[in-house]
Design a protein around this motif. Structure first.
Motif, PDB file in Angstrom:
ATOM      1  N   SER A 165       0.841  -1.205   0.000  1.00 49.51           N
ATOM      2  CA  SER A 165       0.000   0.000   0.000  1.00 49.51           C
ATOM      3  C   SER A 165       0.876   1.255   0.000  1.00 49.51           C
ATOM      4  O   SER A 165       2.062   1.197   0.332  1.00 49.51           O
ATOM      5  N   PRO A 166       0.265   2.416  -0.317  1.00 50.45           N
ATOM      6  CA  PRO A 166       1.023   3.670  -0.229  1.00 50.45           C
ATOM      7  C   PRO A 166       1.554   3.877   1.188  1.00 50.45           C
ATOM      8  O   PRO A 166       0.960   3.409   2.153  1.00 50.45           O
ATOM      9  N   ARG A 167       2.654   4.602   1.296  1.00 45.49           N
ATOM     10  CA  ARG A 167       3.259   4.855   2.608  1.00 45.49           C
ATOM     11  C   ARG A 167       2.385   5.726   3.496  1.00 45.49           C
ATOM     12  O   ARG A 167       2.443   5.629   4.711  1.00 45.49           O
ATOM     13  N   HIS A 168       1.598   6.609   2.865  1.00 34.13           N
ATOM     14  CA  HIS A 168       0.748   7.539   3.609  1.00 34.13           C
ATOM     15  C   HIS A 168      -0.594   7.664   2.907  1.00 34.13           C
ATOM     16  O   HIS A 168      -0.691   7.455   1.700  1.00 34.13           O
ATOM     17  N   LEU A 169      -1.623   8.060   3.658  1.00 34.82           N
ATOM     18  CA  LEU A 169      -2.900   8.398   3.051  1.00 34.82           C
ATOM     19  C   LEU A 169      -2.758   9.725   2.329  1.00 34.82           C
ATOM     20  O   LEU A 169      -1.972  10.581   2.741  1.00 34.82           O
ATOM     21  N   GLY A 170      -3.521   9.916   1.284  1.00 29.63           N
ATOM     22  CA  GLY A 170      -3.486  11.185   0.556  1.00 29.63           C
ATOM     23  C   GLY A 170      -2.234  11.331  -0.280  1.00 29.63           C
ATOM     24  O   GLY A 170      -1.444  10.399  -0.449  1.00 29.63           O
ATOM     25  N   ASN A 171      -2.074  12.522  -0.809  1.00 33.15           N
ATOM     26  CA  ASN A 171      -0.949  12.808  -1.697  1.00 33.15           C
ATOM     27  C   ASN A 171       0.327  13.066  -0.894  1.00 33.15           C
ATOM     28  O   ASN A 171       0.270  13.617   0.200  1.00 33.15           O
ATOM     29  N   TYR A 172       1.445  12.636  -1.416  1.00 28.38           N
ATOM     30  CA  TYR A 172       2.749  12.923  -0.809  1.00 28.38           C
ATOM     31  C   TYR A 172       3.807  12.884  -1.907  1.00 28.38           C
ATOM     32  O   TYR A 172       3.587  12.292  -2.967  1.00 28.38           O
ATOM     33  N   PRO A 173       4.959  13.521  -1.676  1.00 26.57           N
ATOM     34  CA  PRO A 173       6.005  13.517  -2.695  1.00 26.57           C
ATOM     35  C   PRO A 173       6.400  12.086  -3.070  1.00 26.57           C
ATOM     36  O   PRO A 173       6.485  11.206  -2.207  1.00 26.57           O
ATOM     37  N   ASP A 174       6.581  11.859  -4.334  1.00 23.28           N
ATOM     38  CA  ASP A 174       7.016  10.567  -4.890  1.00 23.28           C
ATOM     39  C   ASP A 174       5.993   9.451  -4.748  1.00 23.28           C
ATOM     40  O   ASP A 174       6.315   8.276  -4.897  1.00 23.28           O
ATOM     41  N   ARG A 175       4.747   9.787  -4.486  1.00 18.81           N
ATOM     42  CA  ARG A 175       3.701   8.755  -4.415  1.00 18.81           C
ATOM     43  C   ARG A 175       3.635   7.980  -5.725  1.00 18.81           C
ATOM     44  O   ARG A 175       3.491   6.760  -5.722  1.00 18.81           O
ATOM     45  N   ASP A 176       3.725   8.700  -6.856  1.00 18.29           N
ATOM     46  CA  ASP A 176       3.685   8.037  -8.157  1.00 18.29           C
ATOM     47  C   ASP A 176       4.865   7.085  -8.344  1.00 18.29           C
ATOM     48  O   ASP A 176       4.718   5.979  -8.881  1.00 18.29           O
ATOM     49  N   LEU A 177       6.026   7.471  -7.850  1.00 19.31           N
ATOM     50  CA  LEU A 177       7.201   6.598  -7.945  1.00 19.31           C
ATOM     51  C   LEU A 177       7.055   5.370  -7.056  1.00 19.31           C
ATOM     52  O   LEU A 177       7.465   4.268  -7.440  1.00 19.31           O
ATOM     53  N   ASP A 178       6.470   5.560  -5.879  1.00 21.59           N
ATOM     54  CA  ASP A 178       6.206   4.416  -5.003  1.00 21.59           C
ATOM     55  C   ASP A 178       5.300   3.408  -5.705  1.00 21.59           C
ATOM     56  O   ASP A 178       5.536   2.201  -5.672  1.00 21.59           O
TER      57      ASP A 178
END
Length: 84
Positions: free
Chosen positions: A3-16
């Protein structure tokens, strides 16, 4: 898949997301090759599939927005210069 590291938008979410999908992407590419397709054919097919899904998703989102706007017009006609 992780899963994403955090809820919502965060830097490098697309790279994750790319990183977490990569193993399955490579597996799918290898699967296509093992079935007899040339790697570039598999990659082009995956690219086109992703592109088509993106276009479809965007179109559905636009339709949803138009539907919501029309519902607001019906529920609050005075806001849109119409009589109830």
């Amino acid at each position: 898949m992780k899963s994403p590291r955090h809820l919502g938008n965060y830097p490098d979410r697309d790279l994750d997301c790319q990183f977490y999908l990569e193993d399955e992407f490579v597996r799918l590419t290898d699967l296509g090759e093992s079935a007899g397709w040339v790697r570039v054919e598999v990659l082009n097919a995956l690219f086109e599939l992703a592109r088509n899904h993106l276009i479809s998703s965007q179109a559905l989102n636009e339709d949803d927005q138009r539907i919501m706007e029309r519902m607001r017009e019906i529920e609050h006609p005075e806001t849109y210069g119409r009589k109830p």
